[in-house]
Design an enzyme around this catalytic site. Structure first.
Site, PDB file in Angstrom:
ATOM      1  N   GLU A   1      16.706  -0.051  15.368  1.00 63.02           N
ATOM      2  CA  GLU A   1      17.031  -0.567  16.520  1.00 63.02           C
ATOM      3  C   GLU A   1      18.304   0.266  17.090  1.00 63.02           C
ATOM      4  O   GLU A   1      18.340   0.701  18.221  1.00 63.02           O
ATOM      5  CB  GLU A   1      17.292  -2.018  16.478  1.00 63.02           C
ATOM      6  CG  GLU A   1      16.118  -2.821  15.940  1.00 63.02           C
ATOM      7  CD  GLU A   1      15.884  -2.964  14.686  1.00 63.02           C
ATOM      8  OE1 GLU A   1      16.273  -2.186  13.619  1.00 63.02           O
ATOM      9  OE2 GLU A   1      15.700  -4.180  13.983  1.00 63.02           O
TER      10      GLU A   1
ATOM     11  N   THR B   1       3.284  10.179 -23.539  1.00 64.12           N
ATOM     12  CA  THR B   1       3.118  11.244 -22.531  1.00 64.12           C
ATOM     13  C   THR B   1       4.275  12.254 -22.315  1.00 64.12           C
ATOM     14  O   THR B   1       3.913  13.438 -22.193  1.00 64.12           O
ATOM     15  CB  THR B   1       3.071  10.441 -21.214  1.00 64.12           C
ATOM     16  OG1 THR B   1       1.938   9.601 -21.351  1.00 64.12           O
ATOM     17  CG2 THR B   1       2.737  11.194 -20.026  1.00 64.12           C
TER      18      THR B   1
ATOM     19  N   ALA C   1      -8.195  11.901 -22.328  1.00 66.72           N
ATOM     20  CA  ALA C   1      -7.845  13.371 -23.451  1.00 66.72           C
ATOM     21  C   ALA C   1      -9.075  13.126 -24.423  1.00 66.72           C
ATOM     22  O   ALA C   1      -9.621  12.035 -24.548  1.00 66.72           O
ATOM     23  CB  ALA C   1      -6.661  12.901 -24.157  1.00 66.72           C
TER      24      ALA C   1
ATOM     25  N   HIS D   1      20.065   1.642  11.330  1.00 66.08           N
ATOM     26  CA  HIS D   1      18.570   0.988  11.491  1.00 66.08           C
ATOM     27  C   HIS D   1      17.834   1.447  12.585  1.00 66.08           C
ATOM     28  O   HIS D   1      18.506   1.722  13.520  1.00 66.08           O
ATOM     29  CB  HIS D   1      18.747  -0.606  11.504  1.00 66.08           C
ATOM     30  CG  HIS D   1      19.051  -1.190  10.289  1.00 66.08           C
ATOM     31  ND1 HIS D   1      19.150  -2.474   9.889  1.00 66.08           N
ATOM     32  CD2 HIS D   1      19.522  -0.476   8.941  1.00 66.08           C
ATOM     33  CE1 HIS D   1      19.483  -2.629   8.670  1.00 66.08           C
ATOM     34  NE2 HIS D   1      19.740  -1.445   8.008  1.00 66.08           N
TER      35      HIS D   1
ATOM     36  N   CYS E   1      21.448  -5.715  13.467  1.00 61.25           N
ATOM     37  CA  CYS E   1      20.853  -5.276  14.685  1.00 61.25           C
ATOM     38  C   CYS E   1      20.560  -6.256  15.756  1.00 61.25           C
ATOM     39  O   CYS E   1      20.642  -5.944  17.023  1.00 61.25           O
ATOM     40  CB  CYS E   1      19.450  -4.801  14.236  1.00 61.25           C
ATOM     41  SG  CYS E   1      19.440  -3.344  13.306  1.00 61.25           S
TER      42      CYS E   1
HETATM   43  C1  AOF Z   1      16.041  -3.536  10.601  1.00 62.24           C
HETATM   44  N1  AOF Z   1      16.009  -2.325  11.120  1.00 62.24           N
HETATM   45  O1  AOF Z   1      15.565  -0.442  10.591  1.00 62.24           O
HETATM   46  C2  AOF Z   1      15.816  -1.912   8.708  1.00 62.24           C
HETATM   47  C3  AOF Z   1      16.251  -3.015   8.375  1.00 62.24           C
HETATM   48  O2  AOF Z   1      22.090  -2.600   4.027  1.00 62.24           O
HETATM   49  P1  AOF Z   1      21.650  -2.431   5.480  1.00 62.24           P
HETATM   50  O3  AOF Z   1      22.672  -2.365   6.175  1.00 62.24           O
HETATM   51  O4  AOF Z   1      20.873  -0.910   5.559  1.00 62.24           O
HETATM   52  O5  AOF Z   1      20.410  -3.454   5.615  1.00 62.24           O
HETATM   53  C4  AOF Z   1      19.261  -3.229   4.832  1.00 62.24           C
HETATM   54  C5  AOF Z   1      18.391  -4.555   5.164  1.00 62.24           C
HETATM   55  O6  AOF Z   1      18.172  -4.591   6.522  1.00 62.24           O
HETATM   56  C6  AOF Z   1      17.002  -4.324   4.100  1.00 62.24           C
HETATM   57  O7  AOF Z   1      17.105  -4.800   3.016  1.00 62.24           O
HETATM   58  C7  AOF Z   1      16.271  -5.062   5.398  1.00 62.24           C
HETATM   59  O8  AOF Z   1      16.509  -6.501   5.233  1.00 62.24           O
HETATM   60  C8  AOF Z   1      16.622  -4.728   6.660  1.00 62.24           C
HETATM   61  N2  AOF Z   1      16.141  -3.358   6.925  1.00 62.24           N
HETATM   62  N3  AOF Z   1      16.245  -4.037   9.403  1.00 62.24           N
HETATM   63  O9  AOF Z   1      16.575  -4.750  11.577  1.00 62.24           O
HETATM   64  C9  AOF Z   1      15.991  -1.536  10.140  1.00 62.24           C
HETATM   65  N4  AOF Z   1      15.716  -1.124   7.887  1.00 62.24           N
HETATM   66 ZN    ZN Z   2      19.129  -3.922  10.948  1.00 62.85          ZN
END
Ligand code: AOF
Ligand code: ZN
Length: 364
Positions: free
Chosen positions: A46, A190, A156, A44, A78
């Site tokens: 962070e 289509t 069309a 993520h 995170c």
């Molecule tokens: C954050 N920072 O950059 C993102 C977040 O399966 P995981 O571990 O990748 O978690 C996905 C979930 O985490 C996603 O559905 C959303 O709730 C959160 N995404 N959170 O702190 C991030 N991408």
């Molecule tokens: Zn996270």
């Protein structure tokens, strides 16, 4: 936060089904680390920023475009990372409405003594992830309907001829909308008429190796195993009433996945397909379809955004209208839209409109 939003946008084409998130760590008015989420399963935002800060994050403020997660998903929380690194303050833009987070991230950070402020540039962050939020709120994707048409709203000629109404630049511009989408939906009409590929081929967009899921509604299974949608990289799912028989076997052999519409009434079909796509974590759905499916989606009240390419030509009353909709008897019955952008693209005009607020549409 503006910088964090810029970073988040770097993941525009690749994070699905995850949201686009950016993070900047600031200590003593200096950026000590920054990063963005690139793809699901990867770290993520962070965690990327903390790794870049390499121990310099103690006492820092983290600017994050989404509430930090607090759950074990594909990656660890995170919140734990921020707490362990000794971050003093967290400023985030938008809340995470994933039910596994939904305020829990803020509570964990505060319980650890970290000062938390939310809602900074929230609208910008929300816009970047409107598909993600839409799916968690409604169980179905945010739907963008793209159409190329003449100035008089025709797609069309009466004899079916439609190639090409819009110019090459408009057609190339469609690649950007495909690249932002988790899936592309079309109807069998289509596919039979145009044999489209429904892929992203423009290398300017970093999709992280994926292709949008291709989705075809084909009740009677008229799709040919030789159709181009089945020859391309990526997956193709066909919603049909005929999941058995020779045609079904041939399509499965050609790589198609069949999803049944058996037992789903004609009126419920659209919402059924969309909720199935929601269950497959499709956040943003792009529809490239003819008048029948376009009209059915609008009538069902599930189109969130229209992207119309208007070509400077007139095709006349005998030509096919973009939307097959039931006859209206009064103007107040008309589906209403708010134009949010107009942009010349080559000789054509791109017009983006959003479903007007305040209209209560069925199923929304
Ligand atoms: C954050 N920072 O950059 C993102 C977040 O399966 P995981 O571990 O990748 O978690 C996905 C979930 O985490 C996603 O559905 C959303 O709730 C959160 N995404 N959170 O702190 C991030 N991408
Ligand atoms: Zn996270």
């Amino acid at each position: 936060m503006r910088r964090a939003l810029q970073l988040a946008a770097e993941g525009l084409y690749s994070t699905t089904p995850n949201p686009r998130v950016g993070c900047v760590l600031v200590r003593d008015s200096q950026i000590v680390g920054e990063g963005f989420h690139h793809h699901a399963g990867g770290p993520h935002a962070e965690r990327v920023a903390l790794a870049a800060a390499a121990g310099e994050a103690r006492g820092a403020t983290a600017y994050v475009t989404l509430e930090p997660c607090c759950h074990h998903g594909r990656t660890p929380p995170c919140t734990d990372g921020l707490i362990e690194a000794g971050v003093a303050r967290v400023v985030y833009a938008d809340g995470d409405n994933n039910p596994r987070v939904a305020g829990g991230g803020v509570r964990q950070l505060e319980a650890a003594g970290i000062a938390v402020t939310g809602g900074v540039m929230a609208d910008e962050a929300r816009r970047l992830n409107r598909g993600f939020h839409h799916r968690h709120a409604h169980g179905r994707p945010f739907v963008t309907l793209k159409l190329g048409m003449s100035l008089d709203g025709k797609v069309a000629l009466a004899n079916g001829v439609s190639q090409w109404i819009t110019g090459p630049l408009a057609r190339a511009d469609v690649q950007r909308w495909r690249a932002q989408s988790c899936a592309i939906l079309t109807g069998i009409g289509t596919v039979l008429a145009d044999d489209p590929r429904l892929t992203v081929r423009d290398e300017r967009f970093d999709l992280g190796g994926r292709q949008p899921l291709r989705v075809i509604i084909d009740r009677q299974l008229r799709l040919s195993p030789h159709a181009r949608v089945l020859q391309e990289a990526g997956r193709c799912v066909v919603f049909t009433r005929q999941v058995e028989g020779a045609a079904a076997v041939a399509l499965r052999d050609a790589g198609a996945e069949l999803a049944t519409l058996a037992g789903v009434s004609a009126e419920a079909e659209i919402l059924h397909v969309l909720s199935q796509l929601g269950a497959r974590e499709i956040n943003n759905l792009l529809v490239e379809a003819g008048p029948g499916l376009a009209g059915a989606l609008v009538a069902a009240g599930v189109v969130d955004e229209l992207v119309l390419y208007l070509a400077p030509m007139l095709l006349g009353g005998a030509a096919q209208s973009a939307f097959a909709l039931p006859e209206l008897k009064a103007l107040h019955e008309a589906s209403r839209w708010r134009i949010v952008e107009t942009q010349p693209i080559g000789e054509d005009l791109r017009l983006v409109a959003e479903a007007a607020l305040g209209l209560t549409l069925p199923g929304s």
